[in-house]
Design a protein around this motif. Structure first.
Motif, PDB file in Angstrom:
ATOM      1  N   ASN A 183       0.835  -1.190   0.000  1.00 31.21           N
ATOM      2  CA  ASN A 183       0.000   0.000   0.000  1.00 31.21           C
ATOM      3  C   ASN A 183       0.877   1.249   0.000  1.00 31.21           C
ATOM      4  O   ASN A 183       1.541   1.549   0.991  1.00 31.21           O
ATOM      5  CB  ASN A 183      -0.913  -0.002   1.238  1.00 31.21           C
ATOM      6  N   ASP A 212       0.513   5.183  -0.615  1.00 33.23           N
ATOM      7  CA  ASP A 212      -0.421   6.293  -0.786  1.00 33.23           C
ATOM      8  C   ASP A 212       0.308   7.506  -1.343  1.00 33.23           C
ATOM      9  O   ASP A 212       1.197   8.063  -0.704  1.00 33.23           O
ATOM     10  CB  ASP A 212      -1.068   6.666   0.554  1.00 33.23           C
ATOM     11  N   ASP A 237      -4.248   3.500  -6.625  1.00 36.92           N
ATOM     12  CA  ASP A 237      -5.183   2.488  -6.152  1.00 36.92           C
ATOM     13  C   ASP A 237      -6.342   2.391  -7.138  1.00 36.92           C
ATOM     14  O   ASP A 237      -7.260   3.211  -7.119  1.00 36.92           O
ATOM     15  CB  ASP A 237      -5.687   2.859  -4.762  1.00 36.92           C
ATOM     16  N   SER A 271     -21.598   1.611  -0.613  1.00 36.91           N
ATOM     17  CA  SER A 271     -20.759   2.617   0.050  1.00 36.91           C
ATOM     18  C   SER A 271     -20.741   2.443   1.558  1.00 36.91           C
ATOM     19  O   SER A 271     -19.789   2.880   2.224  1.00 36.91           O
ATOM     20  CB  SER A 271     -21.236   4.019  -0.300  1.00 36.91           C
ATOM     21  N   GLY A 322     -14.750  -1.244   4.492  1.00 34.83           N
ATOM     22  CA  GLY A 322     -13.637  -1.298   3.553  1.00 34.83           C
ATOM     23  C   GLY A 322     -13.872  -0.586   2.243  1.00 34.83           C
ATOM     24  O   GLY A 322     -12.933  -0.431   1.453  1.00 34.83           O
ATOM     25  N   ALA A 374     -14.359   2.649   0.069  1.00 36.42           N
ATOM     26  CA  ALA A 374     -14.092   4.076   0.174  1.00 36.42           C
ATOM     27  C   ALA A 374     -15.148   4.886  -0.559  1.00 36.42           C
ATOM     28  O   ALA A 374     -15.740   5.808   0.005  1.00 36.42           O
ATOM     29  CB  ALA A 374     -12.699   4.399  -0.374  1.00 36.42           C
ATOM     30  N   GLN A 375     -15.414   4.552  -1.803  1.00 36.64           N
ATOM     31  CA  GLN A 375     -16.406   5.276  -2.588  1.00 36.64           C
ATOM     32  C   GLN A 375     -16.796   4.435  -3.795  1.00 36.64           C
ATOM     33  O   GLN A 375     -16.115   3.464  -4.144  1.00 36.64           O
ATOM     34  CB  GLN A 375     -15.860   6.626  -3.056  1.00 36.64           C
ATOM     35  N   ASP A 382     -14.089   1.577  -5.137  1.00 40.07           N
ATOM     36  CA  ASP A 382     -12.746   1.809  -4.614  1.00 40.07           C
ATOM     37  C   ASP A 382     -12.700   1.370  -3.154  1.00 40.07           C
ATOM     38  O   ASP A 382     -13.644   1.615  -2.397  1.00 40.07           O
ATOM     39  CB  ASP A 382     -12.361   3.293  -4.705  1.00 40.07           C
ATOM     40  N   ARG A 383     -11.603   0.741  -2.770  1.00 41.07           N
ATOM     41  CA  ARG A 383     -11.452   0.295  -1.386  1.00 41.07           C
ATOM     42  C   ARG A 383     -10.710   1.345  -0.571  1.00 41.07           C
ATOM     43  O   ARG A 383      -9.992   2.194  -1.103  1.00 41.07           O
ATOM     44  CB  ARG A 383     -10.680  -1.032  -1.322  1.00 41.07           C
ATOM     45  N   GLN A 384     -10.868   1.267   0.745  1.00 36.49           N
ATOM     46  CA  GLN A 384     -10.116   2.131   1.642  1.00 36.49           C
ATOM     47  C   GLN A 384      -8.676   1.648   1.745  1.00 36.49           C
ATOM     48  O   GLN A 384      -8.407   0.445   1.664  1.00 36.49           O
ATOM     49  CB  GLN A 384     -10.763   2.144   3.024  1.00 36.49           C
ATOM     50  N   PRO A 385      -7.702   2.569   1.911  1.00 37.85           N
ATOM     51  CA  PRO A 385      -6.293   2.158   2.017  1.00 37.85           C
ATOM     52  C   PRO A 385      -6.079   1.218   3.202  1.00 37.85           C
ATOM     53  O   PRO A 385      -6.622   1.426   4.291  1.00 37.85           O
ATOM     54  CB  PRO A 385      -5.544   3.479   2.219  1.00 37.85           C
ATOM     55  N   THR A 429      -7.058  -1.877   3.564  1.00 43.80           N
ATOM     56  CA  THR A 429      -8.053  -2.918   3.778  1.00 43.80           C
ATOM     57  C   THR A 429      -7.752  -4.135   2.903  1.00 43.80           C
ATOM     58  O   THR A 429      -7.009  -4.052   1.930  1.00 43.80           O
ATOM     59  CB  THR A 429      -9.464  -2.400   3.466  1.00 43.80           C
TER      60      THR A 429
END
Length: 520
Positions: A39, A41, A136, A167, A171, A173-174, A286-289, A291
Motif C-alpha cells: 500500500n 499512498d 489504487d 458505500s 472497507g 471508500a467510494q 474503490d477500497r479504503q487504504p 483494507t
C-alpha cells in the motif's frame, strides 16, 4: 556461559517462548490484508469546479488559471495538472511523498478560500476538494443494463440504491459512476419563435426557475385550528414544463411549448457506457487504504443476491471486472512457491544429514521464522502481497542457515564423545557469536533498500523489512530452540546399522567430498 545456555537449561521456558511466537504470528497472519502490491499512498488531491453552460476556454481562463495561481504558492507540489471541459474544471495536485496529506489538504482548502473573490460570481457552489490515490485502481466493476427500460430508470437503481448500499460496507471508500444517466428535462428553444415574440433567453431561464421551486408555502391559522398549506411547486417531466408560462404578449400567455421543444432526457447526454454492445451504467468500487481487497469484494458479493432479488426482471446486473481474482491467483502462486521452496530446503537438509532427528531440528526453524515474521508484518501494518511473499520465499534459504551451523557444531562435539547436553552447551557457546554476526551481516545487506527514495523505494520498503524480520527471527530461533532440541533429541550415530539407502547416499557423499578436496 553462552547466550544459549539459559535456554538449554530451561526447556519449558524455551518451548513457551516459541509457542508464543507461533501464536502471535498466526494471529498476525489472520489480520494481514491481502493486496497485489504494498500500500503506497500518493499524497494527491483533486479539486473540481463546475460552472454549467461555460465552454472549456472560459473554464480554463476564468476558473483553472485563478486556482492554479493560488495553488502554485503551496509548498511540496511535484506536479499540477488541470483539465477543463464543458462546464467543469478538474485540477489534480500531486505532492512529494514526504508531504503529509492532511497538511496538504489544509493548504489547498486555504488556497480555495483565497481564490473565491477572483472566481466567477455565477458559480453554483465553491470548488470541491477530495483526497485521491491514483495508484489504487478500483477493485470491482459492475454494469446495470436493461433491454426495455430507459437508462434514466436504470441509473436510479444504480446510483440511489446499489451505490449507496455498497458505500456503507466495511472497507469501501467510494463508488464512482460511469455513464451516468440522471433524468432531466431538456428545453430546446426555437430562435425564430423567441425573436418573433421578443423574448430573451434570460426570461426563459427565469421562468423555468421560478416555476420549479420547492419552498414552504405557509399555514392557515384559525381560532381553534391550524392547517399547513401543501403546494407542490416542482415540475418533474416534460409535459409539466410545456405548460409553464414564460411571458405575456398581446394579453395572451406564451408557454414553453410555444417557443421550443421540451423532452424528457438526461443531465449529460455526452457521456455513455456500454456492456457487450448494450448501453449500461457502470459502477466502480474503490477500497479504503490498508483494507483486505479479497474481504471487501466478498462483502460486496454477499449483498448482491438480495439486491438482485429486488430488481425488476428487465434489469440485468453483471460483474465486469473483479480485481480480487487476479490477486487470489498471484498470491496463491507465490504461496505455492513458498511451500515448494520450504519442502526443497528440508529435502536437501535430510539428504546431507541423513538423520531424521537432526533434520527436524533445523527444519523447525523454517516455519517458526516465517510464522513469527507475520507478527512483525501485522504490527507494522504491512500486507500479504507479491513483494512481501517474495521476500518470505527468498528468506527460506536464509532462515535455516543459522540453525544448520548451530546443529553441525553441536553434532561435532557429540561425535567426539560428549553427551548431548554437554555438546549443546559447549557447541552453542562456541558458535553463538558467529550466528549473531551472520544474522546481523545478512540483515545489513538489505538495509540500504530501506533508504531508497521515490516510488521504487516505497514499494521495496516492505520487501526489505519483511526479509530482515525473517532473518532476525531465524537468528533468535537458532540461539534458543535449536540448541535446546539438540541437547534432548540428537543422539550419537556410532554403532548404528544403516540401510541400503543410507549407505548409497554415504558413498555418493564421500565421492563428492573426495572430489571437492582434490579440487582444492
Amino acid at each position: 556461559m553462552g547466550v544459549s545456555a539459559l535456554f538449554i537449561a530451561r526447556p519449558v521456558m524455551t518451548s513457551l517462548l516459541m509457542i508464543a511466537l507461533v501464536i502471535f504470528g498466526a494471529f498476525g497472519y489472520s489480520q494481514l490484508p491481502v493486496s497485489e502490491l504494498p500500500n503506497v499512498d500518493f499524497p494527491t488531491i483533486s479539486v473540481t469546479t463546475k460552472l454549467p453552460g461555460a465552454d472549456p476556454e472560459t473554464m480554463a481562463s476564468a476558473v483553472a488559471t485563478v486556482l492554479e495561481n493560488q495553488f502554485s504558492t503551496i509548498a511540496g507540489i511535484d506536479s499540477m495538472t488541470s483539465t477543463s471541459s464543458q462546464g467543469t474544471t478538474r485540477i489534480v495536485l500531486q505532492f512529494s511523498l514526504d508531504r503529509n496529506i492532511d497538511g496538504a489538504a489544509q493548504d489547498v482548502q486555504s488556497a480555495i478560500a483565497g481564490s473565491l473573490r477572483d472566481l466567477p460570481a455565477e458559480l453554483p457552489a465553491p470548488p470541491t476538494m477530495r483526497k485521491v490515490n491514483p495508484a489504487d485502481a478500483p477493485i470491482l466493476f459492475m454494469a446495470l443494463s436493461s433491454p426495455t427500460l430507459p437508462l434514466s430508470q436504470v441509473d436510479e437503481y444504480a446510483e440511489r440504491e446499489l451505490a449507496q448500499r455498497i458505500s456503507t460496507l466495511p472497507g469501501v471508500a467510494q463508488v464512482d459512476v460511469f455513464g451516468s444517466q440522471k433524468f432531466a428535462v431538456r428545453i430546446q428553444l426555437n430562435p425564430d419563435a423567441l425573436a418573433s415574440r421578443g423574448i430573451g433567453l434570460d426570461e426563459v431561464q427565469a421562468a423555468a426557475q421560478a416555476g420549479n421551486v420547492n419552498l414552504a408555502t405557509g399555514s392557515l391559522e384559525g381560532a381553534k385550528t391550524a392547517q399547513n398549506i401543501k403546494a407542490n411547486g416542482q415540475m418533474f417531466d416534460a409535459a409539466t414544463f410545456r405548460r409553464q408560462i414564460v411571458a405575456y404578449r398581446n394579453g395572451s400567455p406564451v408557454r414553453l411549448a410555444d417557443i421550443g421543444t421540451i423532452v424528457d432526457s438526461v443531465e449529460n447526454n455526452k457521456v455513455a457506457s456500454w456492456y457487450n454492445d448494450d448501453r449500461a451504467v457502470v459502477l466502480a468500487v474503490d477500497r479504503q487504504p490498508g483494507t483486505n481487497t479479497i474481504e471487501v469484494v466478498n462483502g460486496i458479493r454477499a449483498v448482491l443476491p438480495s439486491f438482485i432479488a429486488q430488481l425488476p426482471p428487465a434489469v440485468n446486473l453483471n460483474i465486469i471486472y473483479d480485481r480480487s481474482q487476479s490477486i487470489r491467483a498471484a498470491v496463491s502462486d507465490v504461496q505455492f512457491s513458498l511451500m515448494l521452496a520450504a519442502a526443497l530446503v528440508v529435502m536437501v537438509i535430510f539428504i546431507f544429514l541423513r538423520n531424521l532427528s537432526a533434520t527436524i531440528i533445523p527444519s523447525l526453524a523454517l516455519p517458526i521464522s516465517i510464522i513469527g515474521t507475520f507478527a512483525g508484518m501485522s504490527l507494522m501494518g504491512y500486507s500479504l502481497d507479491n513483494l512481501s511473499l517474495m521476500a518470505l520465499t527468498l528468506s527460506v534459504g536464509f532462515v535455516v542457515d543459522d540453525a544448520i551451523v548451530m546443529l553441525e557444531n553441536i553434532v561435532r562435539h557429540i561425535e567426539a564423545g560428549e553427551t548431548p547436553l554437554q555438546a549443546a552447551i559447549k557447541g552453542s557457546k562456541e558458535i553463538g557469536f558467529t550466528i549473531i554476526s551472520m544474522t546481523l551481516s545478512l540483515a545489513a545487506v538489505f538495509i540500504p533498500v530501506l533508504f531508497m527514495g521515490g516510488i521504487v523505494g516505497r514499494l521495496l520498503h516492505e520487501f526489505a523489512v519483511t526479509i530482515v524480520l525473517a532473518i532476525m527471527v531465524s537468528g533468535l530461533v537458532s540461539l534458543t530452540l535449536t540448541p535446546m532440541l539438540c541437547s534432548r533429541f540428537v543422539r550419537p550415530q556410532r554403532g548404528l546399522k544403516h540401510g541400503l539407502l543410507y549407505r548409497t547416499f554415504e558413498r555418493a557423499f564421500d565421492l563428492m567430498h573426495g572430489a571437492y578436496a582434490g579440487s582444492l
